[in-house]
Design a protein around this motif. Structure first.
Motif, short mmCIF file in Angstrom:
data_model
loop_
_atom_site.label_atom_id
_atom_site.label_comp_id
_atom_site.label_asym_id
_atom_site.label_seq_id
_atom_site.Cartn_x
_atom_site.Cartn_y
_atom_site.Cartn_z
N ASN A 469 -10.37 -10.07 -46.59
CA ASN A 469 -10.96 -9.14 -45.77
C ASN A 469 -11.76 -8.50 -46.55
O ASN A 469 -11.42 -7.80 -47.52
CB ASN A 469 -9.77 -8.28 -44.94
CG ASN A 469 -10.34 -7.38 -44.14
OD1 ASN A 469 -11.53 -7.63 -43.59
ND2 ASN A 469 -9.54 -6.36 -43.85
N VAL A 470 -13.00 -8.34 -46.11
CA VAL A 470 -14.05 -7.59 -46.63
C VAL A 470 -14.02 -6.11 -46.28
O VAL A 470 -14.32 -5.89 -44.90
CB VAL A 470 -15.65 -8.13 -46.72
CG1 VAL A 470 -16.62 -7.18 -47.16
CG2 VAL A 470 -15.64 -9.45 -47.36
N ILE A 471 -13.69 -5.16 -47.00
CA ILE A 471 -13.76 -3.75 -46.35
C ILE A 471 -14.86 -2.93 -46.83
O ILE A 471 -14.94 -2.95 -47.86
CB ILE A 471 -12.22 -3.20 -46.51
CG1 ILE A 471 -11.13 -4.09 -46.12
CG2 ILE A 471 -11.87 -1.72 -46.18
CD1 ILE A 471 -9.71 -3.66 -46.65
N GLU A 472 -15.35 -2.31 -45.84
CA GLU A 472 -16.65 -1.42 -46.43
C GLU A 472 -16.53 -0.10 -45.72
O GLU A 472 -16.32 0.05 -44.52
CB GLU A 472 -17.96 -2.30 -45.63
CG GLU A 472 -19.23 -1.38 -45.99
CD GLU A 472 -20.35 -2.03 -45.19
OE1 GLU A 472 -21.46 -1.52 -45.32
OE2 GLU A 472 -20.12 -3.33 -45.07
N TYR A 473 -16.85 0.79 -46.71
CA TYR A 473 -17.01 2.31 -46.29
C TYR A 473 -18.21 2.44 -45.28
O TYR A 473 -19.48 2.30 -45.86
CB TYR A 473 -16.91 3.17 -47.22
CG TYR A 473 -17.09 4.55 -46.99
CD1 TYR A 473 -15.52 5.40 -46.91
CD2 TYR A 473 -18.03 5.34 -46.50
CE1 TYR A 473 -15.56 6.47 -46.67
CE2 TYR A 473 -17.86 6.82 -46.52
CZ TYR A 473 -16.56 7.25 -46.52
OH TYR A 473 -16.41 8.72 -46.23
N ASP A 474 -17.91 2.85 -44.12
CA ASP A 474 -19.14 3.20 -43.17
C ASP A 474 -19.49 4.55 -42.98
O ASP A 474 -18.72 4.95 -42.13
CB ASP A 474 -18.95 2.46 -41.86
CG ASP A 474 -20.19 2.17 -40.96
OD1 ASP A 474 -21.25 2.81 -41.14
OD2 ASP A 474 -20.15 1.47 -40.02
N PRO A 475 -20.42 5.21 -43.44
CA PRO A 475 -20.80 6.77 -43.52
C PRO A 475 -21.14 6.82 -41.76
O PRO A 475 -21.05 8.24 -41.55
CB PRO A 475 -21.63 6.90 -44.30
CG PRO A 475 -22.30 5.69 -44.65
CD PRO A 475 -21.32 4.81 -44.56
N SER A 476 -21.51 6.02 -41.10
CA SER A 476 -21.92 6.29 -39.86
C SER A 476 -21.26 6.81 -38.97
O SER A 476 -21.59 7.53 -38.04
CB SER A 476 -22.92 5.07 -39.13
OG SER A 476 -21.54 4.01 -38.81
N TYR A 477 -19.91 6.68 -39.29
CA TYR A 477 -18.61 7.12 -38.43
C TYR A 477 -18.64 8.60 -38.68
O TYR A 477 -17.75 9.25 -38.02
CB TYR A 477 -17.34 6.68 -38.65
CG TYR A 477 -17.50 5.20 -38.03
CD1 TYR A 477 -17.25 5.07 -36.63
CD2 TYR A 477 -17.54 4.11 -38.92
CE1 TYR A 477 -17.60 3.55 -36.14
CE2 TYR A 477 -17.63 2.69 -38.46
CZ TYR A 477 -17.36 2.47 -37.02
OH TYR A 477 -17.51 1.28 -36.36
#
Length: 483
Positions: A469-477
């Motif tokens: 599972n590729v987990i990415e921090y998404d700052p758009s949230y």
């Protein structure tokens, strides 16, 4: 033709044939048994089908001395720990060959009972009052029986010749079993030139003629690490009755191979490279008992098969096994984490892992991996599916041998198989499949010679050995702070 007048009916064979039910993982286990403890002794070097622990004990006896009586380990594990049956046992310990004579052994009588803690063959026992005396009568002068500790008790009967104050000891002549005389040649076996009798691994070809069941798994715990035994196991299991194939499960030795990093070298040096071979390391334990891992691999396979209608499409890896640790033969604890266990699997070796959810069998690969990466050869479950599909096809259509080669015969096979395969696809057992009768594979010369060939395409699912599972921090949230 007879003269007819009236209304008549007739029948034709059904155009769709139901498949024969087969035992995908029928284990055939070779080794030694404490036959001196058996109440209904099975013949040595003969495959014996057992559906219960009681049945096995009656015919082979049972002993906790698993090092000398290797069949007992599998007997206890399969029937008691995993509750799976049937099993075919082949005992190579021959009471006529593997024995030692005892002459004039003096035994003390205490409270009318003399004891001897050796594997005495009761049919050879002679009890005497004196070293040169006449043999006494069983049932008149004495009785004999083994107790729960495998000690033979010779009890003087009240009306017999041994119940006098002057007699404080007895003398016995007999033969005792000597399992130490069994060697690799006995496991390998062959055909007796003088009698034509089958022995050892050669008896694998007798299982189907005797019981109508095809061997699916071949084991010989305590012997399968020997390179010559392994080679014969592989050869015999790959060509059963010239029609069937089975997998073999082996153990790498833990007395000489004590580090996980050394197992692969031993595997390659001893030619454990077959697609129908599974190699295990190290040994396992439950309480005070130490088992070969092949025994528990068999338990995991049998349990997995039984939950899938006896169709071997699911891998036994990551399935629970009844152990509380892994160890060397001397009991030394072995500690493996996921990295070490995955290293072994990457070399085509099965092990055990206690990581999440308790102890599990760990490893999907047969011994041919990593040199052979063909999925049908290198994954245990897919290799077994090919073996199982082949044996089912052979048994289902054997009745069609020598039928006329015509359109009806071809369509019967093709239609029946495609219905069966489509059913497997709908159940998730196969991803897809079909059978075809191809013109370019059936030459006129072959048809003239009575040879027809079908071509099956099918895809058992591979085990999901790696899930990522590729987990990415998404700052758009961060925008949710303002909504």
């Amino acid at each position: 033709m007879a003269y007819k007048h009236g209304v008549y009916t007739s029948e034709v064979a059904t155009s769709i044939i139901p498949a024969v039910n087969t035992t995908a993982g029928l284990p055939v286990v070779f080794g030694t048994a404490p036959i001196h403890l058996a109440t209904d002794r099975a013949k040595s070097n003969r495959p014996i089908l057992c559906y219960s622990y009681q049945e096995a004990v009656e015919q082979f006896g049972y002993s906790k001395n698993w090092q000398e009586y290797t069949l007992c380990e599998v007997m206890y594990s399969q029937f008691s720990l995993y509750n799976r049956s049937p099993i075919v046992f082949v005992n190579v310990l021959d009471a006529n060959k593997h024995k030692e004579a005892i002459e004039n052994r003096e035994l003390q009588l205490n409270d009318k009972v003399a004891t001897i803690a050796e594997p005495i063959l009761l049919e050879t026992l002679k009890v005497k009052k004196a070293s040169e005396g006449e043999a006494l009568s069983l049932g008149v002068d004495y009785e004999v029986a083994y107790d729960d500790n495998e000690v033979l008790n010779i009890t003087a009967l009240d009306e017999g010749q041994l119940v006098t104050e002057e007699i404080t000891s007895i003398f016995i002549d007999c033969d005792k079993l000597d399992p130490s005389l069994v060697n690799e040649d006995d496991i390998i076996g062959g055909i007796d030139i003088s009698t034509g009798a089958y022995k050892g691994l050669e008896t694998l070809n007798q299982v189907f003629p005797l019981y109508g069941l095809v061997p699916g798994i071949v084991l010989a715990p305590g012997w399968s690490d020997k390179s010559e035994v392994s080679a014969v196991m592989k050869a015999k299991a790959s060509n059963i009755n010239s029609h069937f194939k089975a997998i073999t499960i082996h153990d790498a030795p833990t007395d000489t191979v004590t580090k996980y990093t050394d197992v692969n070298k031993w595997k390659n040096d001893n030619n454990f490279t077959g697609e129908n071979q599974v190699l295990c390391w190290p040994m396992v334990k439950l309480g005070d008992d130490i088992y070969h891992m092949s025994t528990h691999a068999l338990g995991a396979i049998a349990t997995t098969d039984s939950s899938n209608d006896d169709i071997p499409y699911e891998s036994p890896s990551n399935k629970s096994i009844q152990i509380d640790g892994i160890c060397l033969a001397n009991g030394t604890e072995v500690i493996l984490g996921p990295d070490e266990a995955n290293y072994l699997e990457g070399q085509g070796i099965v092990t055990a892992l206690n990581f999440i959810g308790g102890w599990k069998l760990w490893g999907n690969r047969t011994c041919c991996y990593p040199s052979n990466t063909d999925p049908k050869d290198s994954f245990i479950c897919i290799r077994r599916m090919f073996n199982w599909h082949s044996q089912t096809f052979i048994q289902t259509y054997w009745a069609k041998v020598d039928k006329p080669i015509n359109k009806r015969l071809i369509e019967t096979v093709v239609d029946s198989e495609n219905i069966r395969i489509n059913g497997f696809v709908s159940e998730g057992i196969l991803l897809g499949g079909r059978i075809e009768f191809l013109e370019d594979e059936n030459s006129t010369t072959n048809l003239l010679d009575g040879i027809i060939k079908f071509h099956t395409y099918f895809t058992p699912p591979t085990p999901a050995r790696e899930i990522e599972n590729v987990i990415e921090y998404d700052p758009s949230y961060f925008s949710s702070l303002f909504s």
